[in-house]
Design an enzyme around this catalytic site. Structure first.
Site, PDB file in Angstrom:
ATOM      1  N   ASP A  67       0.813  -1.214   0.000  1.00 14.30           N
ATOM      2  CA  ASP A  67       0.000   0.000   0.000  1.00 14.30           C
ATOM      3  C   ASP A  67       0.849   1.267   0.000  1.00 14.30           C
ATOM      4  O   ASP A  67       2.062   1.230   0.193  1.00 14.30           O
ATOM      5  CB  ASP A  67      -0.962  -0.003   1.208  1.00 14.30           C
ATOM      6  CG  ASP A  67      -0.297  -0.469   2.498  1.00 14.30           C
ATOM      7  OD1 ASP A  67       0.939  -0.403   2.594  1.00 14.30           O
ATOM      8  OD2 ASP A  67      -1.009  -0.907   3.405  1.00 14.30           O
ATOM      9  N   ASN A 136      -7.409  -3.348  14.283  1.00 10.27           N
ATOM     10  CA  ASN A 136      -8.806  -3.631  13.923  1.00 10.27           C
ATOM     11  C   ASN A 136      -8.912  -4.767  12.909  1.00 10.27           C
ATOM     12  O   ASN A 136      -9.972  -4.996  12.335  1.00 10.27           O
ATOM     13  CB  ASN A 136      -9.490  -2.368  13.377  1.00 10.27           C
ATOM     14  CG  ASN A 136      -8.846  -1.861  12.088  1.00 10.27           C
ATOM     15  OD1 ASN A 136      -7.916  -2.474  11.567  1.00 10.27           O
ATOM     16  ND2 ASN A 136      -9.336  -0.745  11.583  1.00 10.27           N
ATOM     17  N   HIS A 138      -7.126  -5.006  10.060  1.00 16.65           N
ATOM     18  CA  HIS A 138      -6.845  -4.702   8.653  1.00 16.65           C
ATOM     19  C   HIS A 138      -5.529  -5.345   8.214  1.00 16.65           C
ATOM     20  O   HIS A 138      -4.605  -5.500   9.003  1.00 16.65           O
ATOM     21  CB  HIS A 138      -6.899  -3.198   8.348  1.00 16.65           C
ATOM     22  CG  HIS A 138      -5.764  -2.363   8.848  1.00 16.65           C
ATOM     23  ND1 HIS A 138      -5.911  -1.365   9.773  1.00 16.65           N
ATOM     24  CD2 HIS A 138      -4.460  -2.345   8.512  1.00 16.65           C
ATOM     25  CE1 HIS A 138      -4.752  -0.780   9.988  1.00 16.65           C
ATOM     26  NE2 HIS A 138      -3.845  -1.358   9.234  1.00 16.65           N
ATOM     27  N   GLU A 143      -9.624  -2.182   5.335  1.00 12.88           N
ATOM     28  CA  GLU A 143     -10.256  -1.868   6.609  1.00 12.88           C
ATOM     29  C   GLU A 143     -11.524  -2.700   6.810  1.00 12.88           C
ATOM     30  O   GLU A 143     -12.056  -3.284   5.853  1.00 12.88           O
ATOM     31  CB  GLU A 143     -10.616  -0.371   6.627  1.00 12.88           C
ATOM     32  CG  GLU A 143      -9.410   0.575   6.540  1.00 12.88           C
ATOM     33  CD  GLU A 143      -8.714   0.775   7.884  1.00 12.88           C
ATOM     34  OE1 GLU A 143      -8.668  -0.165   8.697  1.00 12.88           O
ATOM     35  OE2 GLU A 143      -8.205   1.883   8.111  1.00 12.88           O
TER      36      GLU A 143
HETATM   37  C1  GLP Z   1      -0.485   0.035   8.617  1.00 12.55           C
HETATM   38  C2  GLP Z   1      -0.152  -0.758   7.352  1.00 12.55           C
HETATM   39  C3  GLP Z   1      -0.330  -2.246   7.537  1.00 12.55           C
HETATM   40  C4  GLP Z   1       0.299  -2.694   8.832  1.00 12.55           C
HETATM   41  C5  GLP Z   1      -0.432  -2.048   9.982  1.00 12.55           C
HETATM   42  C6  GLP Z   1       0.097  -2.458  11.350  1.00 12.55           C
HETATM   43  O1  GLP Z   1      -1.721   0.625   8.652  1.00 12.55           O
HETATM   44  N1  GLP Z   1      -0.880  -0.314   6.220  1.00 12.55           N
HETATM   45  O2  GLP Z   1       0.237  -2.926   6.415  1.00 12.55           O
HETATM   46  O3  GLP Z   1       0.254  -4.091   8.940  1.00 12.55           O
HETATM   47  O4  GLP Z   1      -0.344  -0.645   9.845  1.00 12.55           O
HETATM   48  O5  GLP Z   1       1.225  -1.717  11.660  1.00 12.55           O
HETATM   49  P1  GLP Z   1       2.212  -2.004  12.852  1.00 12.55           P
HETATM   50  O6  GLP Z   1       3.109  -3.073  12.394  1.00 12.55           O
HETATM   51  O7  GLP Z   1       2.915  -0.688  13.040  1.00 12.55           O
HETATM   52  O8  GLP Z   1       1.384  -2.390  14.028  1.00 12.55           O
END
Ligand code: GLP
Length: 243
Positions: A67, A136, A138, A143
């Site tokens: 993304d 959440n 995702h 989402e």
């Molecule tokens: C972001 C990314 C995800 C990632 C998520 C969790 O929103 N788009 O790909 O898995 O956050 O992030 P973290 O690893 O900082 O908890």
């Protein structure tokens, strides 16, 4: 679903990197899907170290990131493009033409989504998709209430995701976090031949419990991974504590 439970964050990263390096050494032309976020930082550090200290060769690797924020220039300090360059691409010998992220500044975002999806398909598809997970549920930026059949598309981020990313990457300033992003869809993710999801910390325990034990629901997008035949969860004790 194969589940590896590790003592802590470091062992989680080491376990994931062992699998990734083994796969890259078996197939130098591997197509690898990559996430951003705090969780994969340790993985990227170890991949960089494996290149520097052990000469692991990434010259034939192709990567596709999950993304990118809409509206952040590729050089913006919080763009995922910049994140990937700083954490990984500048530290290994992957040629610039071999790593790909969606362009969140494209004039026509719909067209950009189609271009990205086609690029993945024409590369032969992703062999291993590495994933983190949002609190959440995702994955990528898919989402809650996402449609499982979609490929790469534009999304609106939830308040929860904006707040979480503000805290981690934007000095807590919600106003600076883009409200939209381009993300590979659930279909793009499920098309990968193998999926490795990493998670660490007590704040991920509830969503990991849902991912493992709850019925599939678009309210917790990661539950769809139950439908994939080749998923490995690498999670530390804290993230596994409610399973
Ligand atoms: C972001 C990314 C995800 C990632 C998520 C969790 O929103 N788009 O790909 O898995 O956050 O992030 P973290 O690893 O900082 O908890």
């Amino acid at each position: 679903m194969n589940i590896f439970i590790t003592d802590g964050y470091d062992e989680m990263a080491e376990t994931a990197v062992d699998i990734l390096i083994d796969s890259i050494e078996t197939n130098r032309f591997l197509k690898l899907g990559l996430p951003t976020g705090k969780t994969p930082e340790g993985v990227y550090k170890l991949l960089a170290r494996a290149h520097k200290n052990c000469g692991v060769d990434f010259s034939k690797l192709t990567t596709f990131n999950l993304d990118e924020y809409v509206g952040l220039d590729i050089n913006h300090p919080q763009s995922y493009n910049r994140f990937m360059k700083e954490n990984l691409f500048s530290k290994i010998n992957i040629p610039e033409k071999n790593y790909h992220l969606p362009n969140g500044c494209a004039k026509d975002l719909e067209e950009e989504c189609l271009r990205y999806e086609k690029l993945i398909r024409e590369s032969g598809g992703i062999d291993i998709q590495l994933l983190g997970i949002g609190g959440n549920g995702h994955i990528g930026f898919n989402e809650p209430s996402t449609c499982f059949s979609r490929g790469t598309h534009k999304v609106k981020l939830t308040k929860e995701t904006i707040a979480s990313n503000a805290e981690k990457f934007f000095d807590g300033d919600i106003d600076r976090v883009p409200k939209e992003a381009i993300t590979m869809g659930i279909k793009s993710i499920l098309d990968a031949k193998k999926i490795i999801l990493i998670a660490s910390g007590i704040e991920k325990a509830k969503v990991i419990e849902a991912l493992v034990n709850k019925p599939i629901t678009s309210r917790i997008p990661a539950t769809i991974l139950q439908r994939h035949a080749n998923v490995i969860l690498i999670i530390d004790k804290a993230a596994a504590s409610l399973i």
